[in-house]
Design a protein around this motif. Sequence first.
Motif, mmCIF file in Angstrom:
data_model
loop_
_atom_site.group_PDB
_atom_site.id
_atom_site.type_symbol
_atom_site.label_atom_id
_atom_site.label_comp_id
_atom_site.label_asym_id
_atom_site.label_seq_id
_atom_site.Cartn_x
_atom_site.Cartn_y
_atom_site.Cartn_z
ATOM 1 N N LYS A 10 -8.027 -2.935 13.224
ATOM 2 C CA LYS A 10 -8.994 -3.971 12.843
ATOM 3 C C LYS A 10 -9.283 -3.945 11.338
ATOM 4 C CE LYS A 10 -11.143 -4.162 17.406
ATOM 5 N NZ LYS A 10 -9.914 -4.242 18.055
ATOM 6 N N LEU A 11 -8.212 -3.920 10.563
ATOM 7 C CA LEU A 11 -8.341 -3.881 9.109
ATOM 8 C C LEU A 11 -8.556 -5.284 8.550
ATOM 9 C CD1 LEU A 11 -5.415 -1.446 8.232
ATOM 10 C CD2 LEU A 11 -7.835 -0.911 8.457
ATOM 11 N N GLY A 12 -9.214 -5.344 7.402
ATOM 12 C CA GLY A 12 -9.352 -6.604 6.684
ATOM 13 C C GLY A 12 -8.034 -6.960 6.010
ATOM 14 N N LYS A 13 -8.000 -8.112 5.361
ATOM 15 C CA LYS A 13 -6.744 -8.590 4.775
ATOM 16 C C LYS A 13 -6.192 -7.659 3.700
ATOM 17 C CE LYS A 13 -7.607 -13.418 5.791
ATOM 18 N NZ LYS A 13 -7.908 -14.740 5.271
ATOM 19 N N VAL A 14 -7.051 -7.216 2.795
ATOM 20 C CA VAL A 14 -6.586 -6.349 1.705
ATOM 21 C C VAL A 14 -6.180 -4.988 2.258
ATOM 22 C CG1 VAL A 14 -7.238 -5.237 -0.470
ATOM 23 C CG2 VAL A 14 -7.986 -7.566 -0.004
ATOM 24 N N GLU A 15 -7.014 -4.442 3.145
ATOM 25 C CA GLU A 15 -6.684 -3.153 3.753
ATOM 26 C C GLU A 15 -5.392 -3.236 4.555
ATOM 27 O OE1 GLU A 15 -9.682 -4.640 4.137
ATOM 28 O OE2 GLU A 15 -11.286 -3.202 3.786
ATOM 29 N N LEU A 16 -5.215 -4.351 5.264
ATOM 30 C CA LEU A 16 -4.009 -4.570 6.051
ATOM 31 C C LEU A 16 -2.775 -4.590 5.151
ATOM 32 C CD1 LEU A 16 -2.763 -5.347 8.828
ATOM 33 C CD2 LEU A 16 -3.127 -7.721 8.172
ATOM 34 N N PHE A 17 -2.857 -5.311 4.042
ATOM 35 C CA PHE A 17 -1.742 -5.392 3.108
ATOM 36 C C PHE A 17 -1.387 -4.005 2.577
ATOM 37 C CE2 PHE A 17 -0.023 -5.825 -1.165
ATOM 38 C CZ PHE A 17 1.037 -6.690 -0.945
ATOM 39 N N ILE A 18 -2.401 -3.264 2.157
ATOM 40 C CA ILE A 18 -2.156 -1.936 1.593
ATOM 41 C C ILE A 18 -1.595 -0.987 2.648
ATOM 42 C CG2 ILE A 18 -3.293 0.108 0.627
ATOM 43 C CD1 ILE A 18 -5.120 -1.833 -0.905
ATOM 44 N N ALA A 19 -2.195 -0.968 3.827
ATOM 45 C CA ALA A 19 -1.748 -0.044 4.878
ATOM 46 C C ALA A 19 -0.331 -0.354 5.340
ATOM 47 C CB ALA A 19 -2.709 -0.104 6.060
ATOM 48 N N ALA A 20 0.047 -1.619 5.328
ATOM 49 C CA ALA A 20 1.387 -1.983 5.794
ATOM 50 C C ALA A 20 2.446 -1.767 4.722
ATOM 51 C CB ALA A 20 1.399 -3.448 6.245
ATOM 52 N N PHE A 21 2.140 -2.126 3.487
ATOM 53 C CA PHE A 21 3.183 -2.125 2.476
ATOM 54 C C PHE A 21 3.262 -0.860 1.635
ATOM 55 C CE2 PHE A 21 2.817 -6.595 3.556
ATOM 56 C CZ PHE A 21 4.149 -6.881 3.792
ATOM 57 N N LEU A 22 2.230 -0.024 1.642
ATOM 58 C CA LEU A 22 2.311 1.239 0.893
ATOM 59 C C LEU A 22 3.463 2.114 1.395
ATOM 60 C CD1 LEU A 22 1.270 3.109 -1.320
ATOM 61 C CD2 LEU A 22 -0.331 4.053 0.351
ATOM 62 N N PRO A 23 3.614 2.345 2.702
ATOM 63 C CA PRO A 23 4.750 3.172 3.141
ATOM 64 C C PRO A 23 6.101 2.542 2.813
ATOM 65 C CG PRO A 23 3.217 2.793 4.966
ATOM 66 C CD PRO A 23 2.754 1.964 3.822
#
Length: 131
Positions: free
Chosen positions: A50-63
């Motif tokens: 249940k991440l927000g948009k910015v958190e979602l972007f970071i969590a998905a694309f950092l790895p």
Amino acid sequence: MTSLPAVLYAIPVERFLDIKSAQLANVWFLAVVAIWRVILLLLFLLRSAKLGKVELFIAAFLPIVMIVTVLSALNLEHVVFNIMAGFSPEDVSGNDLAYQILVSITFLSIFLLPFLFIGYIWFVIKAYKKN
């Protein structure tokens, strides 16, 4: 679910297409499978975490960005791409466009890595302070 589009890899396009067309088909198959897996990751993070948009972007694309950056630092990005796309070393001139795309993704990843990492740390600290 993650392997469903990977069935595309089982299509022996080299048998009924010329080498350049087969390589292009393999690159498209690789792109479809990669996009499918990123979408699954995004859906998982969106629904489960249940991440927000910015958190979602970071969590998905950092790895993803970290993997591309490490591969490029070790000069392995073209090797991995060639293996997954079915290219062989003697087909250098036919791979120019694909390699340009790969280099663009590599530069973008190297550029984004510090920003995504800082954002990740920021949201971890923010979440820690909430609890």
